[in-house]
Design an enzyme around this catalytic site. Structure first.
Site, PDB file in Angstrom:
ATOM      1  N   ASP A   1       0.832  -1.207   0.000  1.00  0.00           N
ATOM      2  CA  ASP A   1       0.000   0.000   0.000  1.00  0.00           C
ATOM      3  C   ASP A   1       0.864   1.254   0.000  1.00  0.00           C
ATOM      4  OD1 ASP A   1      -1.869  -1.887   0.345  1.00  0.00           O
ATOM      5  OD2 ASP A   1      -2.794  -0.989   2.130  1.00  0.00           O
TER       6      ASP A   1
ATOM      7  N   ASP B   1       0.909   4.193  -2.585  1.00  0.00           N
ATOM      8  CA  ASP B   1       0.698   5.596  -2.216  1.00  0.00           C
ATOM      9  C   ASP B   1       1.818   6.480  -2.748  1.00  0.00           C
ATOM     10  OD1 ASP B   1      -1.619   5.097  -0.957  1.00  0.00           O
ATOM     11  OD2 ASP B   1      -0.803   5.109   1.072  1.00  0.00           O
TER      12      ASP B   1
ATOM     13  N   SER C   1     -36.563  -2.470 -16.287  1.00  0.00           N
ATOM     14  CA  SER C   1     -36.524  -3.174 -15.013  1.00  0.00           C
ATOM     15  C   SER C   1     -36.791  -4.653 -15.302  1.00  0.00           C
ATOM     16  CB  SER C   1     -37.557  -2.604 -14.055  1.00  0.00           C
ATOM     17  OG  SER C   1     -38.832  -2.791 -14.620  1.00  0.00           O
TER      18      SER C   1
ATOM     19  N   GLU D   1     -26.878 -15.180 -12.006  1.00  0.00           N
ATOM     20  CA  GLU D   1     -25.948 -14.221 -11.407  1.00  0.00           C
ATOM     21  C   GLU D   1     -26.452 -13.744 -10.050  1.00  0.00           C
ATOM     22  OE1 GLU D   1     -25.724 -11.019 -14.176  1.00  0.00           O
ATOM     23  OE2 GLU D   1     -24.752 -12.242 -15.706  1.00  0.00           O
TER      24      GLU D   1
ATOM     25  N   LYS E   1     -27.733 -11.069  -7.560  1.00  0.00           N
ATOM     26  CA  LYS E   1     -28.432  -9.793  -7.712  1.00  0.00           C
ATOM     27  C   LYS E   1     -27.905  -8.866  -6.619  1.00  0.00           C
ATOM     28  CE  LYS E   1     -33.074  -7.912  -8.346  1.00  0.00           C
ATOM     29  NZ  LYS E   1     -32.846  -6.725  -7.557  1.00  0.00           N
TER      30      LYS E   1
ATOM     31  N   ASP F   1     -27.273  -5.836  -4.313  1.00  0.00           N
ATOM     32  CA  ASP F   1     -28.200  -4.853  -3.771  1.00  0.00           C
ATOM     33  C   ASP F   1     -27.530  -3.486  -3.693  1.00  0.00           C
ATOM     34  OD1 ASP F   1     -30.511  -3.895  -2.807  1.00  0.00           O
ATOM     35  OD2 ASP F   1     -30.344  -4.807  -0.812  1.00  0.00           O
TER      36      ASP F   1
ATOM     37  N   ARG G   1     -29.899   5.072 -13.248  1.00  0.00           N
ATOM     38  CA  ARG G   1     -31.003   4.576 -14.041  1.00  0.00           C
ATOM     39  C   ARG G   1     -32.136   5.604 -14.130  1.00  0.00           C
ATOM     40  NH1 ARG G   1     -35.650   1.852 -12.798  1.00  0.00           N
ATOM     41  NH2 ARG G   1     -36.447   0.576 -14.498  1.00  0.00           N
TER      42      ARG G   1
ATOM     43  N   GLU H   1     -23.793  -2.513 -11.344  1.00  0.00           N
ATOM     44  CA  GLU H   1     -24.355  -2.102 -10.072  1.00  0.00           C
ATOM     45  C   GLU H   1     -23.255  -1.494  -9.217  1.00  0.00           C
ATOM     46  OE1 GLU H   1     -27.561  -2.814 -10.013  1.00  0.00           O
ATOM     47  OE2 GLU H   1     -28.205  -2.745  -7.919  1.00  0.00           O
TER      48      GLU H   1
ATOM     49  N   TYR I   1     -22.446  -6.188 -15.430  1.00  0.00           N
ATOM     50  CA  TYR I   1     -23.078  -7.444 -15.833  1.00  0.00           C
ATOM     51  C   TYR I   1     -23.720  -7.393 -17.206  1.00  0.00           C
ATOM     52  CZ  TYR I   1     -26.777  -4.801 -13.436  1.00  0.00           C
ATOM     53  OH  TYR I   1     -27.616  -3.821 -13.013  1.00  0.00           O
TER      54      TYR I   1
ATOM     55  N   LYS J   1     -30.775 -15.279 -16.505  1.00  0.00           N
ATOM     56  CA  LYS J   1     -30.797 -14.695 -17.846  1.00  0.00           C
ATOM     57  C   LYS J   1     -30.623 -15.778 -18.904  1.00  0.00           C
ATOM     58  CE  LYS J   1     -28.519 -10.593 -16.051  1.00  0.00           C
ATOM     59  NZ  LYS J   1     -27.330  -9.733 -16.002  1.00  0.00           N
TER      60      LYS J   1
ATOM     61  N   LYS K   1     -36.081 -13.248  -5.965  1.00  0.00           N
ATOM     62  CA  LYS K   1     -35.797 -12.508  -4.733  1.00  0.00           C
ATOM     63  C   LYS K   1     -35.786 -13.464  -3.545  1.00  0.00           C
ATOM     64  CE  LYS K   1     -36.869  -8.173  -4.704  1.00  0.00           C
ATOM     65  NZ  LYS K   1     -36.207  -6.884  -4.692  1.00  0.00           N
TER      66      LYS K   1
ATOM     67  N   CYS L   1     -37.311  17.255  26.645  1.00  0.00           N
ATOM     68  CA  CYS L   1     -36.333  16.181  26.763  1.00  0.00           C
ATOM     69  C   CYS L   1     -36.805  15.190  27.831  1.00  0.00           C
ATOM     70  CB  CYS L   1     -34.973  16.758  27.130  1.00  0.00           C
ATOM     71  SG  CYS L   1     -33.793  15.485  27.594  1.00  0.00           S
TER      72      CYS L   1
ATOM     73  N   CYS M   1     -34.046  15.544  30.973  1.00  0.00           N
ATOM     74  CA  CYS M   1     -33.916  16.748  31.810  1.00  0.00           C
ATOM     75  C   CYS M   1     -35.171  17.621  31.754  1.00  0.00           C
ATOM     76  CB  CYS M   1     -32.702  17.563  31.377  1.00  0.00           C
ATOM     77  SG  CYS M   1     -32.930  18.373  29.787  1.00  0.00           S
TER      78      CYS M   1
ATOM     79  N   CYS N   1     -32.188  18.011  22.270  1.00  0.00           N
ATOM     80  CA  CYS N   1     -32.311  18.637  23.585  1.00  0.00           C
ATOM     81  C   CYS N   1     -31.267  19.749  23.652  1.00  0.00           C
ATOM     82  CB  CYS N   1     -32.050  17.594  24.677  1.00  0.00           C
ATOM     83  SG  CYS N   1     -31.652  18.310  26.273  1.00  0.00           S
TER      84      CYS N   1
ATOM     85  N   CYS O   1     -27.938  18.677  30.456  1.00  0.00           N
ATOM     86  CA  CYS O   1     -28.827  17.509  30.544  1.00  0.00           C
ATOM     87  C   CYS O   1     -28.002  16.282  30.948  1.00  0.00           C
ATOM     88  CB  CYS O   1     -29.490  17.289  29.187  1.00  0.00           C
ATOM     89  SG  CYS O   1     -30.351  15.718  29.049  1.00  0.00           S
TER      90      CYS O   1
HETATM   91  S1  IVH Z   1     -29.708  -7.385 -15.246  1.00  0.00           S
HETATM   92  C1  IVH Z   1     -32.490  -5.811 -18.492  1.00  0.00           C
HETATM   93  N1  IVH Z   1     -28.069  -8.417 -13.486  1.00  0.00           N
HETATM   94  O1  IVH Z   1     -31.410  -5.392 -10.161  1.00  0.00           O
HETATM   95  C2  IVH Z   1     -31.704  -6.452 -17.425  1.00  0.00           C
HETATM   96  N2  IVH Z   1     -29.482  -6.638 -12.793  1.00  0.00           N
HETATM   97  O2  IVH Z   1     -34.340  -5.517 -10.008  1.00  0.00           O
HETATM   98  C3  IVH Z   1     -31.031  -5.482 -16.561  1.00  0.00           C
HETATM   99  N3  IVH Z   1     -29.140  -5.929 -10.471  1.00  0.00           N
HETATM  100  O3  IVH Z   1     -32.094  -2.577 -12.154  1.00  0.00           O
HETATM  101  C4  IVH Z   1     -30.690  -5.942 -15.204  1.00  0.00           C
HETATM  102  N4  IVH Z   1     -27.541  -7.364 -10.004  1.00  0.00           N
HETATM  103  O4  IVH Z   1     -29.958  -2.587 -10.745  1.00  0.00           O
HETATM  104  C5  IVH Z   1     -29.032  -7.506 -13.719  1.00  0.00           C
HETATM  105  N5  IVH Z   1     -26.531  -9.403 -12.055  1.00  0.00           N
HETATM  106  C6  IVH Z   1     -27.481  -8.487 -12.278  1.00  0.00           C
HETATM  107  C7  IVH Z   1     -27.912  -7.585 -11.281  1.00  0.00           C
HETATM  108  C8  IVH Z   1     -28.932  -6.671 -11.581  1.00  0.00           C
HETATM  109  C9  IVH Z   1     -28.277  -6.362  -9.540  1.00  0.00           C
HETATM  110  C10 IVH Z   1     -30.137  -4.862 -10.256  1.00  0.00           C
HETATM  111  C11 IVH Z   1     -30.197  -3.837 -11.351  1.00  0.00           C
HETATM  112  C12 IVH Z   1     -31.608  -3.863 -11.864  1.00  0.00           C
HETATM  113  C13 IVH Z   1     -32.326  -4.461 -10.690  1.00  0.00           C
HETATM  114  C14 IVH Z   1     -33.598  -5.129 -11.125  1.00  0.00           C
END
Ligand code: IVH
Length: 656
Positions: free
Chosen positions: A20, A24, A69, A100, A102, A104, A123, A159, A211, A275, A299, A393, A396, A411, A416
């Site tokens: 590191d 740096d 979406s 893949e 997903k 968050d 987006r 993401e 992705y 996919k 989900k 409060c 106090c 407060c 206090c």
């Molecule tokens: S594919 C048209 N792949 O999940 C397909 N989305 O609920 C585009 N996300 O808006 C999305 N990991 O922000 C895809 N491996 C992944 C993902 C992913 C997270 C998010 C993405 C999307 C949302 C949909």
């Protein structure tokens, strides 16, 4: 470029070739070169990640290829139904799926022109988003320039997210600085990306995984799997956990596997994305107005428990912020038993309309912080009354005040008891004066018995008074007095950190102490002088001035000084060791071999010297390691003494 390569090795591939410190040093050198030759600064230079000037607002970006979406599924049956729809759409063909994680976080689209990152946008509503290029540039795991055979224009999607550890780090600092914690990594990411101050963004570490590619121009690979591979070859960070499955049973198994393994990941996932792999099959399947037919999200079931809300209490923190807290019947949830959960603020509480007696649903945000999601309407008792926002409060009974943004109540009584306790707890904490044995229960007693009203009162406590307290014997009282006494020689930075000035955590306290050297100088500094110090911005500077301008605070500092607390940085650590460097300023530059940069700085301080970051006529010595750049040149120009590492060691008299 060398720095970029190491940056990628470090952040993207987690396989650094250099330390590191060496990294740096390389970065430093590049900054120095760029400072000298500004015309050489390119938008993809690694130095551009540090964050530029604040923005007025975000420009709107039109997505040429909309960011659609995707539909959600919540169980195996729905996944099978998706598979059937796909097979029907393909006239009975058996598709291959890519499964893949997903992630968050927040969806991002990244445009690279001639291989250079030229635009990053959120987006938004799918057709129009915000231009957040400046902020995205600070993400170190994202290459600013692509490698290999990348097309001349490409738009990549992915993401942006925050690792759990980073969220913890930020929340620890926020806590220290009297700010409420960020609830989960997704909110933290969204908030950071939307910050108008890129420097602020650079201080929070975000990450990104890509992705997908938006079909703009040029030929696309035959399959998603190949697309991912191409993205990897361009140097972009892709998830290493994607899998190809040749039937829906394997897809379901992969989803189930990750549901149980998700806590092992360093970041949050809220499900899986399934996919169709073949580009040609995707074309045939097409999209509805809302989402493509070739992709579905699975989900994970969120772990939710129901329990009874027994009470809503109100906590008062050291800076006076009132926080409502849900007190519940203990309920097991994701590995721990939960009985309390912060309700953050009164607006949040009012929106959720929680009432004592309600049955509530609990989940864990970021799998760690328990959160009350909602009350269960069918189970609300008839006599449940809305929660009354406190007008005074609870500790106090003094006045409370609404913060400007309206969400927080504070407060205003600095006397206090809750605030006093909070301030003393903070003063004695590990990050500040580190007084062993002085915990919350003891502080409660000390404040309630009026033995202590401020941190300075700790220094006149005697064993006789302490031995009277509950669970305190002669011996532990003597130990505590000794621990308090020992804290008097803590470095100035600890004393500053212990004062609990808003926005001043450990790090900024060190910067202040290092720069001003004495408490007197810190207190005398104007907002302008404070802002002049590296790393100190207008908010921090104003907060310090506010603190100093308050009479009670100045009185507290004076009282601490009178009672023997160290107020100078130089005495840090070894008050009575030899101080051959007293009054001397050192600048260390280049790559060191014997010790790290931090260690040599520590050593300089211990021997009475002051480490500084830039060379001026006031510099006494420049310690030049390997590949020292413009600082060395400047030292020579100004006739400042230059030392090699070994010469420095000799001068320091081997006194490590
Ligand atoms: S594919 C048209 N792949 O999940 C397909 N989305 O609920 C585009 N996300 O808006 C999305 N990991 O922000 C895809 N491996 C992944 C993902 C992913 C997270 C998010 C993405 C999307 C949302 C949909």
């Amino acid at each position: 470029m060398e720095v970029e390569r190491h940056s990628r090795l470090y952040y993207v591939e987690a396989a650094s070739e250099i330390s590191d410190i060496e990294f740096d040093a390389l970065m430093h050198e590049l900054e120095e070169i760029e400072a000298q030759y500004p015309e050489l600064v390119t938008p993809d230079s690694p130095t551009q990640r540090v964050g530029g000037t604040p923005l007025q607002g975000f420009e709107t970006v039109e997505h040429e290829v909309p960011m659609l979406s995707i539909d959600n599924t919540y169980n195996d049956g729905e996944l099978r139904a998706f598979d059937e729809r796909v097979r029907r759409g393909l006239g009975g063909e058996e598709p291959v799926y890519v499964v893949e994680l997903k992630i968050d976080g927040v969806a991002i689209t990244l445009r690279y022109g001639s291989g250079v990152l030229v635009r990053a946008a959120t987006r938004g509503d799918g057709t129009r988003g915000d231009n957040v290029t400046e902020n995205v540039r600070t993400i170190r795991s994202l290459p600013l320039r692509l490698e290999g055979d990348c097309p001349p224009l490409i738009e990549v999607r992915g993401e942006v997210y925050m690792r759990r550890e980073e969220l913890h780090r930020i929340n620890r600092t926020r806590e220290e600085e009297g700010e409420p914690p960020l609830a989960n990594p997704r909110n933290a990411t969204a908030g950071t990306l939307k910050s108008l101050d890129p420097k602020q963004v650079a201080r929070r570490r975000l990450d990104v995984l890509v992705y997908d590619v938006a079909p703009l121009v040029g030929s696309m690979p035959m399959s998603h799997w190949e697309t991912l591979d191409a993205l990897r070859r361009y140097g972009l960070p892709i998830s290493l956990h994607s899998a190809r499955c040749s039937n829906i049973d394997d897809v379901i198994a992969a989803c189930a596997r990750w549901d149980t393994k998700r806590s092992e990941l360093p970041y949050e996932i809220d499900g899986m994305v399934v996919k169709v792999d073949s580009a040609e099959q995707r074309r045939r399947l097409g999209a509805t107005a809302k989402s493509p037919r070739w992709v579905i999200a699975y989900k994970f079931p969120a772990q939710v428990v129901r329990t009874k809300l027994r009470a809503i209490t109100v906590q008062v923190g050291k800076s006076g912020i009132l926080t409502p807290v849900a007190e519940m019947e203990p309920a097991p949830l994701a590995g721990t038993v939960v009985k309390r959960a912060s309700l953050y603020n009164f607006e949040d509480l009012a929106r959720k309309d929680l009432r004592v007696g309600d049955t509530v649903e609990l989940q864990k945000a970021g799998e760690i912080i328990p959160q009350v999601i909602r009350y269960v309407p069918e189970e609300r008792p008839q006599d449940a009354r809305p929660f009354q926002i406190p007008e005074a409060c609870p500790v106090c009974h003094g006045k409370v005040h609404k913060d400007i943004d309206g969400a927080f109540l504070r407060c205003l009584n600095i006397a206090c008891p809750a605030q006093i306790k909070g301030r003393i707890e903070f003063f004695a904490s590990r990050a500040a004066m580190d007084i062993e044995g002085l915990g919350p229960a003891l502080i409660d007693q000390l404040v309630e018995k009026a033995l202590v009203r401020d941190p300075a009162d700790l220094y006149v406590l005697d064993t006789t008074a302490l031995a009277q307290l509950e669970r305190m014997g002669e011996k532990s009282a003597a130990n505590l007095v000794a621990a308090i006494e020992a804290s008097k020689v803590r470095p100035l930075s600890r004393v500053i950190a212990g004062l609990g000035i808003r926005h001043i955590g450990e790090r900024i306290a060190e910067v202040l102490a290092g720069h001003f050297e004495t408490m007197e100088h810190v207190m005398a500094a104007s907002v302008e002088e404070l802002q002049f110090v590296e790393e100190i911005g207008p908010v921090v500077a104003a907060s310090i001035r506010d603190f100093v301008d308050t009479f009670e605070n100045r009185a507290l500092v004076e009282k601490l000084r009178e009672r023997g607390v160290n107020m100078r940085e130089e005495r840090s650590g070894a008050a009575d060791g030899p101080r051959p460097f007293a009054g001397k300023t050192f600048v260390v530059t280049g790559t060191l071999h014997n010790v790290s940069r931090d260690e040599i700085h520590e050593r300089i301080k211990r021997l009475g010297g002051r480490p500084a970051s830039s060379v001026s006529a006031k510099t006494d010595y420049v310690v030049a390691g390997e590949n020292a750049g413009s600082k060395l040149d400047k030292a020579r120009k100004l006739n400042v003494a230059v030392l090699t590492e070994d010469e420095f060691d000799a001068l320091a008299g081997g006194s490590a």
